[in-house]
Design a protein around this motif. Sequence first.
Motif, PDB file in Angstrom:
ATOM      1  N   GLN A 191      11.903   1.993  -2.555  1.00  0.00           N
ATOM      2  CA  GLN A 191      12.628   0.996  -3.637  1.00  0.00           C
ATOM      3  C   GLN A 191      12.577  -0.309  -3.255  1.00  0.00           C
ATOM      4  N   ARG A 192      12.376  -0.928  -1.880  1.00  0.00           N
ATOM      5  CA  ARG A 192      12.213  -2.258  -1.758  1.00  0.00           C
ATOM      6  C   ARG A 192      10.678  -2.752  -1.738  1.00  0.00           C
ATOM      7  N   ALA A 193       9.966  -1.742  -1.471  1.00  0.00           N
ATOM      8  CA  ALA A 193       8.586  -2.002  -1.196  1.00  0.00           C
ATOM      9  C   ALA A 193       7.997  -2.391  -2.714  1.00  0.00           C
ATOM     10  N   ARG A 194       8.545  -1.673  -3.648  1.00  0.00           N
ATOM     11  CA  ARG A 194       8.250  -1.441  -5.204  1.00  0.00           C
ATOM     12  C   ARG A 194       8.635  -3.062  -5.555  1.00  0.00           C
ATOM     13  N   LEU A 195       9.450  -3.595  -5.122  1.00  0.00           N
ATOM     14  CA  LEU A 195      10.075  -4.875  -5.402  1.00  0.00           C
ATOM     15  C   LEU A 195       9.284  -6.051  -4.892  1.00  0.00           C
ATOM     16  N   LEU A 216       0.715  -1.092  -0.004  1.00  0.00           N
ATOM     17  CA  LEU A 216      -0.182  -0.005  -0.185  1.00  0.00           C
ATOM     18  C   LEU A 216       0.920   1.327  -0.006  1.00  0.00           C
ATOM     19  N   PHE A 217       1.738   1.070   0.714  1.00  0.00           N
ATOM     20  CA  PHE A 217       2.925   2.357   0.782  1.00  0.00           C
ATOM     21  C   PHE A 217       3.266   2.559  -0.668  1.00  0.00           C
ATOM     22  N   ALA A 218       3.867   1.593  -1.407  1.00  0.00           N
ATOM     23  CA  ALA A 218       4.231   1.820  -2.767  1.00  0.00           C
ATOM     24  C   ALA A 218       3.226   2.236  -3.755  1.00  0.00           C
ATOM     25  N   GLN A 219       2.156   1.717  -3.484  1.00  0.00           N
ATOM     26  CA  GLN A 219       0.935   2.426  -4.126  1.00  0.00           C
ATOM     27  C   GLN A 219       0.710   3.912  -4.079  1.00  0.00           C
ATOM     28  N   VAL A 220       0.710   4.271  -2.721  1.00  0.00           N
ATOM     29  CA  VAL A 220       0.619   5.749  -2.355  1.00  0.00           C
ATOM     30  C   VAL A 220       1.778   6.634  -3.156  1.00  0.00           C
ATOM     31  N   VAL A 221       2.948   6.100  -2.942  1.00  0.00           N
ATOM     32  CA  VAL A 221       3.991   6.848  -3.609  1.00  0.00           C
ATOM     33  C   VAL A 221       3.899   6.812  -5.110  1.00  0.00           C
ATOM     34  N   GLU A 222       3.544   5.695  -5.688  1.00  0.00           N
ATOM     35  CA  GLU A 222       3.175   5.807  -7.080  1.00  0.00           C
ATOM     36  C   GLU A 222       2.225   6.498  -7.680  1.00  0.00           C
ATOM     37  N   LEU A 223       1.212   6.478  -7.067  1.00  0.00           N
ATOM     38  CA  LEU A 223      -0.192   7.333  -7.350  1.00  0.00           C
ATOM     39  C   LEU A 223       0.021   8.792  -6.922  1.00  0.00           C
ATOM     40  N   GLY A 224       0.765   8.838  -5.909  1.00  0.00           N
ATOM     41  CA  GLY A 224       0.875  10.300  -5.472  1.00  0.00           C
ATOM     42  C   GLY A 224       0.040  10.893  -4.695  1.00  0.00           C
ATOM     43  N   SER A 225      -0.867   9.897  -4.281  1.00  0.00           N
ATOM     44  CA  SER A 225      -2.048  10.370  -3.136  1.00  0.00           C
ATOM     45  C   SER A 225      -2.498   9.263  -2.397  1.00  0.00           C
ATOM     46  N   ARG A 272       0.739  18.326  -1.591  1.00  0.00           N
ATOM     47  CA  ARG A 272       1.738  17.182  -2.213  1.00  0.00           C
ATOM     48  C   ARG A 272       2.257  16.408  -1.030  1.00  0.00           C
ATOM     49  N   LEU A 273       2.710  15.175  -1.445  1.00  0.00           N
ATOM     50  CA  LEU A 273       3.405  14.283  -0.571  1.00  0.00           C
ATOM     51  C   LEU A 273       5.068  14.084  -1.153  1.00  0.00           C
ATOM     52  N   THR A 274       5.770  14.050  -0.049  1.00  0.00           N
ATOM     53  CA  THR A 274       7.437  14.077  -0.385  1.00  0.00           C
ATOM     54  C   THR A 274       7.586  12.966   0.522  1.00  0.00           C
ATOM     55  N   LEU A 275       8.691  11.972  -0.073  1.00  0.00           N
ATOM     56  CA  LEU A 275       9.387  11.155   0.930  1.00  0.00           C
ATOM     57  C   LEU A 275      10.565  11.567   1.413  1.00  0.00           C
ATOM     58  N   SER A 276      10.540  10.913   2.665  1.00  0.00           N
ATOM     59  CA  SER A 276      11.728  11.319   3.402  1.00  0.00           C
ATOM     60  C   SER A 276      12.845  10.495   3.064  1.00  0.00           C
ATOM     61  N   GLU A 277      14.112  10.610   3.565  1.00  0.00           N
ATOM     62  CA  GLU A 277      15.242   9.477   3.108  1.00  0.00           C
ATOM     63  C   GLU A 277      14.945   8.204   3.388  1.00  0.00           C
ATOM     64  N   ALA A 278      14.052   7.980   4.631  1.00  0.00           N
ATOM     65  CA  ALA A 278      13.754   6.535   4.889  1.00  0.00           C
ATOM     66  C   ALA A 278      12.781   6.108   3.835  1.00  0.00           C
ATOM     67  N   GLY A 279      12.019   6.791   3.593  1.00  0.00           N
ATOM     68  CA  GLY A 279      10.943   6.561   2.592  1.00  0.00           C
ATOM     69  C   GLY A 279      11.412   6.226   1.331  1.00  0.00           C
TER      70      GLY A 279
END
Length: 134
Positions: free
Chosen positions: A68-72, A10-19, A56-63
Amino acid sequence: MMPKTDDLILFAQVVELGSFSKAADANGLTNSVVSKRIARLEKELGSTLIHRTTRRLTLSEAGQVLYQRARLVALAAQEAFDAVTGYSQSLQGHIRMSVPTISGELLLAEAVANFVNCIRLFRWICRWRIVSWT
């Protein structure tokens, strides 16, 4: 406690969809459920993953590292589901044909061989019968 894999996806989807709302719509969830699951993921990891503003949403360094790993993980899960789905969609059943031997040898044998080569999971047994037309 290890975070849930579905929260990671779900986290990966939030990042990819941007919201959060687009991820909620894609998964049939409410915005608050998505928000709570991401907050739970952040709490379990002890790190802020997404900086939220009203626009907007921006990723932290940890994010960024986690994404990158959640996408995999999401890709691996989709590939696993796709591999299994193919089994239920494969051809099944029997094909019975009665043809004169000469037609079977000249025409049908090649056509059946081409068909079987196209569908690798297909198992076939061919029995030739001599059919008398007199």
